[in-house]
Design a protein around this motif. Structure first.
Motif, short mmCIF file in Angstrom:
data_model
loop_
_atom_site.label_atom_id
_atom_site.label_comp_id
_atom_site.label_asym_id
_atom_site.label_seq_id
_atom_site.Cartn_x
_atom_site.Cartn_y
_atom_site.Cartn_z
N GLY A 101 1.16 -1.24 0.31
CA GLY A 101 -0.51 0.18 -0.03
C GLY A 101 0.76 1.24 -0.32
O GLY A 101 0.24 2.66 -0.45
N GLN A 102 2.07 1.09 -0.16
CA GLN A 102 3.32 2.53 0.12
C GLN A 102 3.81 2.73 -1.28
O GLN A 102 3.37 1.53 -1.89
N SER A 103 3.57 3.64 -1.74
CA SER A 103 4.48 3.84 -3.23
C SER A 103 5.92 4.42 -2.28
O SER A 103 6.23 4.54 -1.46
N ALA A 104 6.21 4.36 -3.42
CA ALA A 104 8.04 5.05 -3.78
C ALA A 104 8.21 5.99 -3.46
O ALA A 104 7.34 7.32 -3.68
N GLY A 105 9.14 6.78 -2.51
CA GLY A 105 9.72 8.24 -3.06
C GLY A 105 9.89 8.33 -3.93
O GLY A 105 10.17 7.96 -5.07
N PHE A 106 10.28 9.99 -3.99
CA PHE A 106 11.00 10.25 -4.82
C PHE A 106 12.58 9.74 -5.49
O PHE A 106 12.62 9.93 -6.42
N ILE A 107 13.07 10.09 -4.34
CA ILE A 107 14.56 9.53 -4.89
C ILE A 107 14.38 8.24 -5.44
O ILE A 107 14.92 7.72 -6.49
N MET A 108 13.14 6.70 -4.29
CA MET A 108 13.36 5.76 -4.95
C MET A 108 12.77 5.84 -6.77
O MET A 108 13.41 5.19 -7.01
N SER A 109 11.60 7.03 -6.97
CA SER A 109 11.24 6.83 -8.06
C SER A 109 12.57 6.93 -9.33
O SER A 109 12.15 6.71 -10.12
N LEU A 110 13.40 7.86 -8.57
CA LEU A 110 14.49 8.64 -9.79
C LEU A 110 15.34 7.46 -9.39
O LEU A 110 15.98 7.28 -10.67
N ILE A 111 15.90 6.72 -8.95
CA ILE A 111 16.39 5.22 -9.11
C ILE A 111 15.77 4.85 -10.32
O ILE A 111 16.67 4.21 -10.44
N GLY A 112 14.44 4.24 -10.19
CA GLY A 112 14.39 3.21 -10.60
C GLY A 112 14.18 4.33 -12.23
O GLY A 112 14.09 3.30 -13.41
N ALA A 113 13.36 5.21 -12.71
CA ALA A 113 13.83 5.82 -13.62
C ALA A 113 15.02 5.97 -14.63
O ALA A 113 15.37 5.71 -16.12
N ILE A 114 15.87 6.27 -13.99
CA ILE A 114 17.34 6.06 -13.51
C ILE A 114 17.66 4.56 -14.73
O ILE A 114 18.71 4.51 -15.68
N LEU A 115 17.05 3.65 -13.31
CA LEU A 115 17.50 2.14 -14.15
C LEU A 115 16.18 1.98 -15.51
O LEU A 115 17.50 1.27 -16.48
N LEU A 116 15.16 2.17 -15.75
CA LEU A 116 15.06 2.47 -17.23
C LEU A 116 15.40 2.65 -17.79
O LEU A 116 15.30 2.17 -19.05
N LEU A 117 16.29 3.89 -17.94
CA LEU A 117 16.97 4.54 -18.76
C LEU A 117 18.37 3.84 -19.01
O LEU A 117 18.95 3.06 -20.05
N ALA A 118 18.83 3.19 -18.41
CA ALA A 118 20.28 2.00 -18.81
C ALA A 118 19.83 1.15 -18.99
O ALA A 118 20.47 0.30 -20.03
N ILE A 119 18.78 0.11 -18.69
CA ILE A 119 18.57 -0.50 -19.27
C ILE A 119 17.82 -0.32 -20.63
O ILE A 119 18.32 -1.26 -21.83
N TYR A 120 17.43 0.49 -21.38
CA TYR A 120 17.03 1.22 -22.71
C TYR A 120 18.49 1.39 -23.01
O TYR A 120 18.75 1.22 -24.60
N HIS A 121 19.40 1.93 -22.81
CA HIS A 121 20.65 2.22 -23.53
C HIS A 121 21.71 0.66 -23.68
O HIS A 121 22.17 1.17 -24.33
N PHE A 122 21.49 -0.17 -22.56
CA PHE A 122 21.83 -1.18 -23.32
C PHE A 122 21.10 -1.82 -23.90
O PHE A 122 21.83 -2.34 -25.04
N PHE A 123 20.14 -2.08 -24.60
CA PHE A 123 19.59 -2.60 -25.59
C PHE A 123 19.93 -1.46 -26.77
O PHE A 123 20.07 -2.64 -27.19
#
Length: 85
Positions: free
Chosen positions: A57-79
């Motif tokens: 029921g809890q959602s990520a805070g700002f920092i964890m959301s930013l980390i998640g978005a950076i991980l998504l961009l890293a995966i995009y750059h990898f592929f």
């Protein structure tokens, strides 16, 4: 309705910061940036729950959301790099 607008605005800010932090050419315009930020928040929530940082029921805070978005961009750059080779 107002929560959707708030989610989109925070997603835009998180996505823009992630694009600013990650080096390289990133995809899309404002809509893709917003989607990356929102998806990063979902990924951050998922990872945070796996690590025991968030309860159900809890959602990520700002920092964890930013980390998640950076991980998504890293995966995009990898592929993208793999396809170019």
């Amino acid at each position: 309705m107002l929560s959707l607008l708030w989610t989109a605005l925070i997603g835009l800010v998180v996505g823009a910061l992630a694009k600013l932090i990650m080096p390289g050419k990133d995809p899309g315009g404002i809509l893709i940036t917003m989607i990356i930020g929102i998806a990063g928040s979902f990924l951050g929530t998922f990872l945070g729950r796996l690590m025991g940082l968030y309860r159900e029921g809890q959602s990520a805070g700002f920092i964890m959301s930013l980390i998640g978005a950076i991980l998504l961009l890293a995966i995009y750059h990898f592929f993208k790099r793999r396809q170019a080779v």
